[in-house]
Design an enzyme around this catalytic site. Structure first.
Site, mmCIF file in Angstrom:
data_model
loop_
_atom_site.group_PDB
_atom_site.id
_atom_site.type_symbol
_atom_site.label_atom_id
_atom_site.label_comp_id
_atom_site.label_asym_id
_atom_site.label_seq_id
_atom_site.Cartn_x
_atom_site.Cartn_y
_atom_site.Cartn_z
ATOM 1 N N HIS A 151 -6.727 -19.564 1.219
ATOM 2 C CA HIS A 151 -6.209 -20.142 -0.034
ATOM 3 C C HIS A 151 -4.690 -20.329 0.051
ATOM 4 C CE1 HIS A 151 -9.791 -17.957 -2.073
ATOM 5 N NE2 HIS A 151 -10.056 -19.238 -2.126
ATOM 6 N N LYS A 199 -20.925 -18.030 -10.041
ATOM 7 C CA LYS A 199 -20.463 -16.796 -9.386
ATOM 8 C C LYS A 199 -20.182 -15.709 -10.417
ATOM 9 C CE LYS A 199 -18.078 -19.108 -5.527
ATOM 10 N NZ LYS A 199 -16.740 -19.469 -5.013
ATOM 11 N N ARG A 248 -13.586 -26.267 4.422
ATOM 12 C CA ARG A 248 -13.721 -25.473 5.647
ATOM 13 C C ARG A 248 -14.665 -26.109 6.649
ATOM 14 N NH1 ARG A 248 -14.982 -20.157 2.376
ATOM 15 N NH2 ARG A 248 -16.152 -21.833 1.409
ATOM 16 N N SER A 275 -13.645 -15.520 0.145
ATOM 17 C CA SER A 275 -13.452 -14.340 -0.705
ATOM 18 C C SER A 275 -14.637 -13.397 -0.566
ATOM 19 C CB SER A 275 -13.296 -14.763 -2.172
ATOM 20 O OG SER A 275 -12.165 -15.566 -2.337
#
Ligand code: PNS
Length: 161
Positions: A18, A42, A91, A129
């Site tokens: 990040h 989430k 990514r 994360s």
């Protein structure tokens, strides 16, 4: 005209990946709003305030960024802030479908809003994360995953889980 962009995310917690995207965006645009937002799919581990605090420490020294929390729609927030674009890191191909869907949804809700994808740096390709949370909760070393200035705080917070 001053270009404001938004780097949105859950940042639960912020990783080196990040920080890489935020600092690259800060070199490209005049003003970068890093928005800690709600991802309904989430369940966060860190509170919004904790995530904001970690982000503030992790991005210390970047002059043109602002860290905020917002629990509404990204497209509406961007309109309110007169942001021209959303900047997100990509990514791998696996990120693409979801990010593409988000980008098209945001464009429908706010036709003025563009989404810009920055390809992640090679060393952060695998990083997320969730990886940080798993490794830290099991007592592993997260030195290569998060900025050193917040490593201990994250470890202490998660080691009791
Ligand atoms: O880091 P993440 O979890 O991939 O970030 C996703 C996030 C928080 C940017 C996304 O869920 C989001 O934009 N949330 C705000 C609410 C919203 O506008 N949702 C998009 C329309 S469904």
């Amino acid at each position: 005209m001053k270009q404001t962009v938004i780097c949105p995310g859950s940042f639960d917690p912020v990783t080196l990946g990040h920080v890489d995207i935020i600092s690259r965006a800060s070199k490209m645009f005049d003003h970068v709003i890093v928005a800690v937002m709600v991802n309904l799919s989430k369940t966060p581990c860190f509170s919004i305030d904790e995530r904001i605090n970690l982000l503030k420490q992790a991005t210390k020294g970047l002059e043109n960024i602002e860290i905020v929390g917002f629990d509404g729609l990204l497209a509406e927030y961007a309109r309110e802030k007169k942001a021209t674009a959303v900047v997100k890191g990509l990514r791998a191909v696996s990120d693409f479908e979801y990010e593409f869907q988000m980008s098209l949804t945001n464009k429908k809700l706010n036709p003025e809003l563009e989404t810009i994808f920055l390809t992640t740096s090679a060393e952060n390709m695998y990083l997320s994360s969730s990886i940080v949370k798993q490794v830290a909760s099991l007592g592993g070393d997260i030195t290569n995953f998060v900025p050193e200035c917040i490593r201990e705080e994250i470890e202490n917070r998660l080691s009791s889980k």
